[in-house]
Design an enzyme around this catalytic site. Structure first.
Site, PDB file in Angstrom:
ATOM      1  N   CYS A  76      42.012  46.491  42.409  1.00 51.76           N
ATOM      2  CA  CYS A  76      42.571  46.672  42.565  1.00 51.76           C
ATOM      3  C   CYS A  76      42.598  47.811  41.177  1.00 51.76           C
ATOM      4  O   CYS A  76      41.815  49.073  41.438  1.00 51.76           O
ATOM      5  CB  CYS A  76      43.662  45.931  41.798  1.00 51.76           C
ATOM      6  SG  CYS A  76      45.566  46.817  40.638  1.00 51.76           S
ATOM      7  N   HIS A 173      45.865  42.183  44.887  1.00 51.82           N
ATOM      8  CA  HIS A 173      45.001  40.999  44.348  1.00 51.82           C
ATOM      9  C   HIS A 173      44.697  40.005  45.255  1.00 51.82           C
ATOM     10  O   HIS A 173      45.206  39.193  45.427  1.00 51.82           O
ATOM     11  CB  HIS A 173      45.653  40.468  43.379  1.00 51.82           C
ATOM     12  CG  HIS A 173      45.640  41.341  41.794  1.00 51.82           C
ATOM     13  ND1 HIS A 173      44.512  41.784  41.160  1.00 51.82           N
ATOM     14  CD2 HIS A 173      46.170  42.438  41.830  1.00 51.82           C
ATOM     15  CE1 HIS A 173      45.145  42.574  40.403  1.00 51.82           C
ATOM     16  NE2 HIS A 173      45.808  43.371  40.623  1.00 51.82           N
ATOM     17  N   GLU A 175      43.167  37.239  45.729  1.00 47.72           N
ATOM     18  CA  GLU A 175      42.242  36.485  44.043  1.00 47.72           C
ATOM     19  C   GLU A 175      43.778  35.868  44.380  1.00 47.72           C
ATOM     20  O   GLU A 175      43.378  34.280  43.642  1.00 47.72           O
ATOM     21  CB  GLU A 175      41.463  37.161  43.105  1.00 47.72           C
ATOM     22  CG  GLU A 175      41.620  37.679  42.419  1.00 47.72           C
ATOM     23  CD  GLU A 175      42.310  38.916  42.710  1.00 47.72           C
ATOM     24  OE1 GLU A 175      42.598  38.964  43.333  1.00 47.72           O
ATOM     25  OE2 GLU A 175      43.175  39.275  41.346  1.00 47.72           O
TER      26      GLU A 175
HETATM   27  N1  GLN Z   1      46.084  50.229  37.227  1.00 44.13           N
HETATM   28  C1  GLN Z   1      44.844  49.352  36.711  1.00 44.13           C
HETATM   29  C2  GLN Z   1      43.805  50.750  36.863  1.00 44.13           C
HETATM   30  O1  GLN Z   1      44.150  51.930  36.914  1.00 44.13           O
HETATM   31  C3  GLN Z   1      45.221  49.260  37.500  1.00 44.13           C
HETATM   32  C4  GLN Z   1      45.938  47.554  37.619  1.00 44.13           C
HETATM   33  C5  GLN Z   1      44.830  46.512  38.038  1.00 44.13           C
HETATM   34  O2  GLN Z   1      43.708  45.918  38.655  1.00 44.13           O
HETATM   35  N2  GLN Z   1      45.528  45.409  38.137  1.00 44.13           N
HETATM   36  O3  GLN Z   1      42.721  50.516  36.370  1.00 44.13           O
END
Ligand code: GLN
Length: 193
Positions: A76, A173, A175
């Site tokens: 992410c 994610h 995790e």
């Molecule tokens: N939108 C976040 C970003 O751009 C990422 C979101 C997340 O890690 N759950 O950093």
């Protein structure tokens, strides 16, 4: 193995790594990178992570780590950090460029702010339940970066998990579920590296 422990879902990644038998170092200082076999860049907020990386003086050694192609998993916001191009980011946000991808931050839009669905990762055996939270959308994959996993969307099959050498990134994610196949993949990569 290390988990970058400046912000985000650090504990969850550490727990997943322990489940696959790994001893975990929570990385908060640059010298802790020495001697690690791999590092996880967790989800959180990439712009905040970027500032914290600079203030903790980890940005430079982490860039060198990624540039050397050492085993890394970014999820992410961690995937955003690893991208070679970032759309809708802050102009001054750090970019580690370990993966040949363009990501659009929060690219799934308002309606699909956060969602859980199944993604296809053939090399890891079967579909995987995946949690997306304000996830980056991978809008381009360059030659040399392999697509490991896809999500079927209205727009077609979109990359959600990619690998370039020893560096793996996913927009979801891993995790946050009990499925440790992505963490096991990092262990296997580190073993061969
Ligand atoms: N939108 C976040 C970003 O751009 C990422 C979101 C997340 O890690 N759950 O950093």
């Amino acid at each position: 193995m290390g988990v970058l422990a400046l912000q985000g879902d650090v504990r969850e990644h550490a727990a997943a790594l322990r489940r696959v038998g790994v001893t975990v170092v929570l990385v908060k200082r640059p010298e802790q990178l020495e001697g690690l076999s791999a590092i996880v860049l967790p989800g959180g907020e990439s712009t905040t992570l970027s500032m914290l990386l600079e203030s903790s003086r980890i940005l430079e050694p982490l860039s060198a780590w990624v540039n050397a192609g050492r085993p890394t998993l970014g999820t992410c916001a961690g995937l955003v950090m690893l991208a070679s191009n970032i759309e809708d980011g802050r102009a001054d946000q750090a970019k580690l460029s370990g993966l040949g991808i363009t990501v659009r931050r929060n690219g799934f839009g308002r309606q699909r702010f956060s969602f859980e669905t199944s993604v296809e990762i053939p090399s890891l055996g079967s579909p995987m339940e995946a949690v997306f939270i304000r996830a980056p959308r991978i809008v381009d994959v360059e030659q040399g970066t392999e697509i490991l996993g896809v999500l079927e969307t209205e727009a077609g099959a979109e990359a959600v998990c990619v690998q370039k050498g020893n560096i793996v990134g996913c927009s979801f994610h891993p995790e946050l579920t009990d499925d440790v196949r992505i963490h096991q993949l990092l262990v296997d990569i580190a073993r061969c590296a």
